[in-house]
Scaffold this active site. Structure first.
Site, PDB file in Angstrom:
ATOM      1  N   ASP A 107      66.430 -54.115  40.535  1.00 52.28           N
ATOM      2  CA  ASP A 107      65.557 -53.282  39.851  1.00 52.28           C
ATOM      3  C   ASP A 107      64.054 -53.331  40.231  1.00 52.28           C
ATOM      4  OD1 ASP A 107      64.189 -51.402  38.154  1.00 52.28           O
ATOM      5  OD2 ASP A 107      64.881 -52.179  36.405  1.00 52.28           O
ATOM      6  N   TYR A 145      63.327 -56.498  32.011  1.00 55.70           N
ATOM      7  CA  TYR A 145      63.384 -54.960  31.142  1.00 55.70           C
ATOM      8  C   TYR A 145      63.668 -53.999  32.503  1.00 55.70           C
ATOM      9  CZ  TYR A 145      61.818 -50.485  29.099  1.00 55.70           C
ATOM     10  OH  TYR A 145      61.874 -49.311  28.566  1.00 55.70           O
ATOM     11  N   LYS A 165      58.051 -45.825  39.066  1.00 60.23           N
ATOM     12  CA  LYS A 165      56.442 -45.869  39.051  1.00 60.23           C
ATOM     13  C   LYS A 165      55.679 -45.613  40.619  1.00 60.23           C
ATOM     14  CE  LYS A 165      56.753 -49.026  35.238  1.00 60.23           C
ATOM     15  NZ  LYS A 165      57.630 -49.945  34.988  1.00 60.23           N
TER      16      LYS A 165
HETATM   17  C1  LIG Z   1      59.172 -49.793  34.027  1.00 60.54           C
HETATM   18  C2  LIG Z   1      60.284 -50.195  34.420  1.00 60.54           C
HETATM   19  C3  LIG Z   1      61.453 -49.562  34.075  1.00 60.54           C
HETATM   20  C4  LIG Z   1      61.716 -48.392  33.301  1.00 60.54           C
HETATM   21  O1  LIG Z   1      60.855 -47.046  33.961  1.00 60.54           O
HETATM   22  P1  LIG Z   1      60.518 -45.833  32.965  1.00 60.54           P
HETATM   23  O2  LIG Z   1      59.963 -44.953  33.939  1.00 60.54           O
HETATM   24  O3  LIG Z   1      59.570 -46.369  31.869  1.00 60.54           O
HETATM   25  O4  LIG Z   1      61.899 -45.267  32.260  1.00 60.54           O
HETATM   26  C5  LIG Z   1      62.773 -50.037  34.493  1.00 60.54           C
HETATM   27  N1  LIG Z   1      62.719 -51.389  35.159  1.00 60.54           N
HETATM   28  C6  LIG Z   1      61.628 -51.950  35.445  1.00 60.54           C
HETATM   29  C7  LIG Z   1      61.613 -53.317  36.040  1.00 60.54           C
HETATM   30  C8  LIG Z   1      60.471 -51.632  35.145  1.00 60.54           C
HETATM   31  O5  LIG Z   1      59.211 -52.100  35.216  1.00 60.54           O
END
Ligand SMILES: *Cc1c(COP(=O)(O)O)cnc(C)c1O
Length: 426
Positions: free
Chosen positions: A237, A142, A265
């Site tokens: 990511d 994701y 995060k």
């Molecule tokens: C949480 C997450 C996102 C998205 O971040 P948001 O702040 O919720 O938009 C993208 N990539 C990874 C790997 C994530 O865990």
């Protein structure tokens, strides 16, 4: 006293599904979401004043625990001087310097307000830099909810049984290829056929959005060498793994240098802050220097940056990750022993401050493995633990998190409860 159920009924009148992000709605486990009123350290309290040991940590950001005094103090101090200027501040420079110092692959970073923005912008940049369109991602990973990335995108969508989202034009989805995670052969085959059309390959270097899946080093090494060979941009990511699995993130653990990385995060410590960054010669293609447009009214917001800086200071304290990793390991080893005693097909593993719980006999190595989890057993475990005051993510396809505020006593309490719940399950 207002109950969670009353509030959920009210919420559903004015907010779609009663929540502002879908997995919060408890759809895959059933029952009523808890409405929280406060948190302190490892604990949260709901509107009925029941307390829980929290293993979600706002889905990853709260590595120092809820309402850490240093973070709150920094936020209050920043807020008292004004909430936003829409002009540069010194703290933005400091946090960018810190991100670049801690992450060798980063020469420059740009701040944004969410992980979604970070990945979306990194992809636009990679396309602008290479002049190509094709994007490669992996099933179960994701990367936020921008159009190009909502193809076979893991937990949130899995929970609802759609491989991909409605509302994404086929023309856009066609520019994204989703390959199996942790599968070197199919990656090599793909690059042999279409490698020269690829703008970017984006990957969670440790997958945390299809439960926790730790890939073979070889998988990430071939992603690095194939993108290099074919002139494509490698994007790690690290929105979830960044400063969560260690001070140099997943790229440090594997010793791999991506071209671009995304963070979120943890770097915001619970405030809306994220970043993307990487090699200077790529980053300079962004406006105002380059032709790839990217902007944000609240980007680098001073209150968010203050929370992020305070959090990054805490995680740089000596021994922080040793303690954090040991706590996550203690939890997983205890759960594994408890499950073995009951002959339950369950296992758990951790890396740094994140962990995976699997209702299956062996640790999953791929997205296909993850789908074999016994979701009925998970649901029973989830609700029994919730009743006992232990809050795990309300889906069998999410990773879990411990914070530095989880004491050994907290973990023992969770293990004692789990022991009883496993006995009922077996
Ligand atoms: C949480 C997450 C996102 C998205 O971040 P948001 O702040 O919720 O938009 C993208 N990539 C990874 C790997 C994530 O865990």
């Amino acid at each position: 006293m207002t109950s969670n159920a009353d509030l959920f009924a009210r919420a559903q009148q004015v907010i779609p599904g009663g929540v502002n992000s879908p997995v919060r709605a408890f759809r895959s486990v059933g029952g009523t979401p808890r409405f929280f009123t406060r948190g302190a350290g490892a604990r949260v309290w709901d509107i009925e004043d029941k307390s829980y040991l929290d293993y979600v940590g706002s889905w990853g950001p709260l590595i120092a625990g809820h309402a850490h005094p240093k973070v709150i103090d920094a936020v209050v101090r920043a807020a008292s001087k004004g909430l936003s200027f829409g002009a540069p501040t010194e703290a933005e420079v400091e946090i960018a310097e810190r991100l670049c110092r801690l992450t060798p692959s980063l020469e420059q970073a740009r701040l944004v307000s969410s992980g979604t923005e970070a990945t979306m912008s990194a992809i636009r940049l990679a396309r602008g830099y290479t002049g190509r369109n094709l994007l490669v991602k992996f099933e179960g990973c994701y990367h936020g909810h921008s159009d190009s990335l909502l193809v076979k995108a893991g937990s949130g969508l899995l929970t609802f049984g759609n491989p991909s989202s409605g509302g994404v034009p086929k023309e856009i989805a066609r520019c994204t290829c989703a390959l199996p995670y942790n599968d070197v052969e199919s990656l090599e085959k793909f690059f042999r056929a279409q490698g020269d059309e690829v703008a970017a390959l984006i990957v969670e270097p440790i997958a945390g959005n299809m439960n926790l899946v730790i890939p073979d080093a070889e998988f990430l090494e071939s992603a690095r060498s194939l993108t290099q060979k074919h002139g494509a941009i490698l994007i790690f990511d690290e929105v979830m793994t960044g400063f969560r699995v260690g001070i140099s993130s997943a790229q440090g653990l594997f010793g791999i240098t991506p071209d671009l990385s995304t963070f979120g995060k943890v770097i915001g410590g619970g405030m809306p802050l994220a970043a993307f960054g990487g090699r200077r010669n790529i980053m300079e293609k962004i406006s105002p220097q380059g032709s790839v447009y990217q902007a944000g009214t609240l980007s680098g917001n001073p209150v968010a940056v203050a929370a992020g800086l305070a959090t990054l200071e805490i995680i740089e304290e000596p021994g922080f990750y040793e303690v954090l990793s040991a706590r996550a390991k203690l939890l997983c080893e205890g759960l594994n022993r408890a499950a073995q005693r009951q002959n339950l097909p369950f296992c758990a593993q951790s890396i740094g401050g994140m962990f995976g719980l699997y209702f299956m006999p062996a640790v999953p190595r791929s997205f296909a493995d993850v789908l074999c989890a016994d979701t009925t057993a998970f649901r029973q475990f989830f609700h029994a633990m919730l009743d006992a005051g232990h809050y795990f993510a309300p889906s069998a396809f999410e990773a879990g998190f411990v914070s530095a505020a989880h004491s050994e006593d907290d973990l023992s309490a969770t293990l004692t409860a789990a022991e009883r719940v496993f006995a009922e399950l077996s």
